[in-house]
Design an enzyme around this catalytic site. Sequence first.
Site, short mmCIF file in Angstrom:
data_model
loop_
_atom_site.label_atom_id
_atom_site.label_comp_id
_atom_site.label_asym_id
_atom_site.label_seq_id
_atom_site.Cartn_x
_atom_site.Cartn_y
_atom_site.Cartn_z
N GLY A 6 0.86 -1.19 0.00
CA GLY A 6 0.00 0.00 0.00
C GLY A 6 0.89 1.23 0.00
N GLY A 9 -0.12 5.01 -1.07
CA GLY A 9 -1.15 5.74 -0.31
C GLY A 9 -0.60 6.94 0.45
CD GLN A 10 -3.21 11.22 4.17
OE1 GLN A 10 -4.17 10.48 4.45
NE2 GLN A 10 -3.08 12.41 4.70
CG ASP A 32 -0.39 0.59 -3.89
OD1 ASP A 32 -0.30 1.46 -3.01
OD2 ASP A 32 -1.49 0.10 -4.24
CB ILE A 33 -3.24 -2.55 -6.59
CG1 ILE A 33 -3.97 -3.52 -7.51
CG2 ILE A 33 -3.91 -1.17 -6.56
CD1 ILE A 33 -5.13 -4.19 -6.88
CE1 TYR A 139 -11.06 4.18 9.05
CE2 TYR A 139 -10.00 2.69 7.49
CZ TYR A 139 -9.92 3.70 8.43
OH TYR A 139 -8.69 4.24 8.76
C1 VAH Z 1 -10.59 8.22 7.41
N1 VAH Z 1 -8.38 9.26 7.28
O1 VAH Z 1 -11.05 9.32 7.43
C2 VAH Z 1 -9.10 8.08 7.75
C3 VAH Z 1 -8.90 7.94 9.24
C4 VAH Z 1 -9.52 8.80 11.54
C5 VAH Z 1 -9.72 8.94 10.04
O2 VAH Z 1 -9.12 6.65 9.67
O3 VAH Z 1 -11.24 7.25 7.16
#
Ligand code: VAH
Length: 310
Positions: A6, A9-10, A32-33, A139
């Site tokens: 990954g 990513g950021q 990464d992909i 998430y």
């Molecule tokens: C999000 N940047 O917004 C991530 C993070 C606490 C936020 O996990 O999903």
Amino acid sequence: KVLVIGANGQIGTELVLALRGIYGAEQVVASDINDAADVIKDGPFEYVNVLDPNNLRKVFEKHQPTQVYLLAAILSAVGEQKPRLAWDLNMDGLLSVLDLAVEFKVTKVFWPSSIAVFGPHSPQYNTPQYCVMDPNTVYGFSKLAGERWCEYYHAKHGLDVRSIRYPGLISWKAAPGGGTTDYAIHIFHEALKTKSYTSFLSADTALPMMYMDDAIRATISLMDAPAEQISIRSSYNLGGISFNPEQLAAEIKKHIPEFEISYAENDPRQAIADSWPKSIDDSQALQDWGWKLEFGIEKMTEEMLKNLSK
Ligand code: VAH
């Protein structure tokens, strides 16, 4: 060798840069992909799809990594649009890497969690390391489940896996990944471009945030700490700075007086933000591995505007 999955990513891009500075570019394999991001083109790169265990295995066989950083994930806002993909990628990706790490005797594994593991019934201020956790985003509960798996692999297999519950991360080197805290990055780009920004979170929505330099330094500190100092094998709370869009706008106005902020209504990310803590108690990180924040809102704002104006 260090393997970063990954890496585009950021967080991944900045971790690759930091780790290459420590171990040397050739020792840190970015993966990464899609093709390597420009900022990390100065070292080895592999195509990795965390949903393809055979592809992952080949990379472990080829590089025999001693450390693995698994950053690949679907974040909160995108995860609500693609809930099944978010669960599959965040969970199966982690489980595949944990299994390969045990099989290939990887010395240390890092996996990011998030303050998104807390929910509407968690204490909202100075949220403690242990409390009620009822995250209501895919998430969030994928990260909560992931924390349980990390602690399990440490207990059952002795795997030295370490984790941080990152707050919203603010940075300028790479784009954010579709999260709820992304407003705090977009606002800087817009302030410099148009001197105005329409926030998708309301003026009083306070969230725990952190400048990326602090987050990377915290990650390296955690990974460098002697194993016997690590008392948390789920994931460490990390607090950073708590502010709301109105306070961030006021800080930007100190540098760009004509900057104007406005607020959009009914953005789906508002409900996500409202379910998260406003501030975090990270005293365990201070106690176990000496964590100390360096960037407050003033210094972070200065750094963001300076670097984005270059
Ligand atoms: C999000 N940047 O917004 C991530 C993070 C606490 C936020 O996990 O999903």
